[in-house]
Design an enzyme around this catalytic site. Structure first.
Site, PDB file in Angstrom:
ATOM      1  N   LYS A   1       0.849  -1.206   0.000  1.00 15.54           N
ATOM      2  CA  LYS A   1       0.000   0.000   0.000  1.00 15.54           C
ATOM      3  C   LYS A   1       0.877   1.247   0.000  1.00 15.54           C
ATOM      4  O   LYS A   1       0.602   2.208  -0.721  1.00 15.54           O
ATOM      5  CB  LYS A   1      -0.930  -0.012   1.221  1.00 15.54           C
ATOM      6  CG  LYS A   1      -2.051  -1.044   1.088  1.00 15.54           C
ATOM      7  CD  LYS A   1      -2.813  -1.224   2.391  1.00 15.54           C
ATOM      8  CE  LYS A   1      -3.806  -2.372   2.278  1.00 15.54           C
ATOM      9  NZ  LYS A   1      -4.486  -2.669   3.542  1.00 15.54           N
TER      10      LYS A   1
ATOM     11  N   GLN B   1      -4.500  -1.239   9.904  1.00 18.32           N
ATOM     12  CA  GLN B   1      -4.343  -2.530   9.228  1.00 18.32           C
ATOM     13  C   GLN B   1      -4.955  -3.647  10.074  1.00 18.32           C
ATOM     14  O   GLN B   1      -4.605  -3.811  11.240  1.00 18.32           O
ATOM     15  CB  GLN B   1      -2.854  -2.793   8.949  1.00 18.32           C
ATOM     16  CG  GLN B   1      -2.585  -4.068   8.174  1.00 18.32           C
ATOM     17  CD  GLN B   1      -3.165  -4.062   6.759  1.00 18.32           C
ATOM     18  OE1 GLN B   1      -3.187  -3.042   6.081  1.00 18.32           O
ATOM     19  NE2 GLN B   1      -3.660  -5.207   6.311  1.00 18.32           N
TER      20      GLN B   1
ATOM     21  N   ASP C   1     -10.846   3.197   4.044  1.00 19.65           N
ATOM     22  CA  ASP C   1     -11.238   1.793   3.917  1.00 19.65           C
ATOM     23  C   ASP C   1     -12.749   1.615   4.041  1.00 19.65           C
ATOM     24  O   ASP C   1     -13.254   0.513   3.901  1.00 19.65           O
ATOM     25  CB  ASP C   1     -10.558   0.971   5.023  1.00 19.65           C
ATOM     26  CG  ASP C   1      -9.269   0.328   4.535  1.00 19.65           C
ATOM     27  OD1 ASP C   1      -9.115   0.198   3.315  1.00 19.65           O
ATOM     28  OD2 ASP C   1      -8.436  -0.028   5.383  1.00 19.65           O
TER      29      ASP C   1
END
Ligand code: NAP
Length: 285
Positions: free
Chosen positions: A52, A96, A119
């Protein structure tokens, strides 16, 4: 049969985002900023985070990173998130997942500002999505939708079967959607009826040729590292596979995503797209 190549498509999307990012930099005199909070030393998470951040650099985003040991307390993680919440150079914060045992993602996400959630994991942003006022869109489902759109695979009026959570976007694209899960009876009968099947069951190679009708579009979201029988112990060689037995369905289905190189790169591209949108909103348009 057509391969749906997520690497090629994601490269195209990143090129578009790079242009947006450069226009943003000219206008606002700073780079869009993506921050990552990584807790613990899960090897898969380390790889995901590295990928990422590499992709963020490719589109000239500034990146920020806080790594915490697996012994970190919830208060430590909350403080790391809060620091980025307050940082004016940060537009998107990525917590994460999965988190080490003992830490609650649910509780920690409550402390993440929805305006900085690329996200689409916060309750507010999920609610906005379902209410038809999206701020961001969940990256993997959006990556799948973008892949289907760019590959001109029709959805309106088609039967889409989903194993796992991505029904809403397919429904918004006018597909007739069936949602399956682990208690679904006669799964194969349902998937065989589908024009498009999105498989995100998290079970290595559990669907094969008999589970799909000829010519169906199959999107394999699963990603697993499994022992490679071609190599005997003690070499311990592994390979990556998805939820679908690729070799078996190749040539039978009409379009298929490879693993790796299918949905994975699309997910990262959409994370960047979400962050770009948050940066624009953060900077006032
Ligand atoms: P998840 O939350 O556990 O969801 C799995 C879904 O599949 C659940 O709805 C589950 O049903 C259903 N399921 C499991 N076994 C089944 C069976 N035998 N028959 C029918 N349905 C079954 O998993 P996830 O987080 O979505 O992840 C799924 C896979 O996608 C994993 O391999 C993960 O690594 C991968 N993934 C890839 C990306 C990417 O970017 N490529 C992103 C995210 C995840 P129940 O609800 O009844 O348990």
């Amino acid at each position: 049969m057509r391969w749906l190549d997520g690497k090629v498509l994601s490269r195209q999307i990143k090129k578009e985002i790079l242009e947006e990012s450069q226009a943003f930099q000219r206008q606002h005199r700073r780079r869009p900023g993506l921050a990552v909070v990584l807790v613990g030393d899960d090897p898969a998470s380390q790889v995901y985070v590295a990928n990422k951040l590499k992709a963020a650099a490719e589109v000239e985003f500034a990146s920020f990173e806080t790594r915490l040991p697996s012994s970190a307390k919830e208060a430590d993680v909350r403080a790391a998130i809060e620091k980025f919440n307050r940082d004016a150079d940060v537009d998107g914060i990525l917590l994460q997942l999965p988190l080490p045992k003992g830490l609650s993602a649910e509780r920690l996400l409550e402390g993440l500002r929805p305006e900085k959630d690329p996200d689409c994991l916060t309750v507010e942003n999920i609610g906005r999505l379902w209410a038809g006022q999206p701020r961001t869109t969940p990256c993997t489902p959006w990556g799948v939708m973008e892949m289907l759109r760019r590959e001109k695979i029709p959805l309106a009026g088609r039967h889409a079967v989903v194993i796992g959570p991505m029904a809403h976007l397919l429904l918004s694209a006018d597909a007739t959607v069936t949602i399956c899960h682990s208690k679904t009876r006669d799964l194969s009968r349902i998937t065989r009826d589908a024009d498009v099947v999105v498989v995100a069951a998290g079970r290595p190679e559990f669907l094969g040729r008999d589970d799909f009708k000829a010519g169906a579009t199959v999107i394999d979201v699963g990603i697993h590292r499994v022992p490679d029988p071609a190599h005997r112990e003690p070499s311990g060689k592994t390979r990556l596979c998805g939820d679908v037995r690729t070799k078996e369905v190749e040539g039978w289905v009409g379009a298929l995503t490879p693993v790796p190189g299918g949905v994975g790169p699309m997910t990262i591209a959409m994370l960047l797209k979400n962050t770009m949108a948050l940066a624009r909103a953060h900077a006032g348009g």
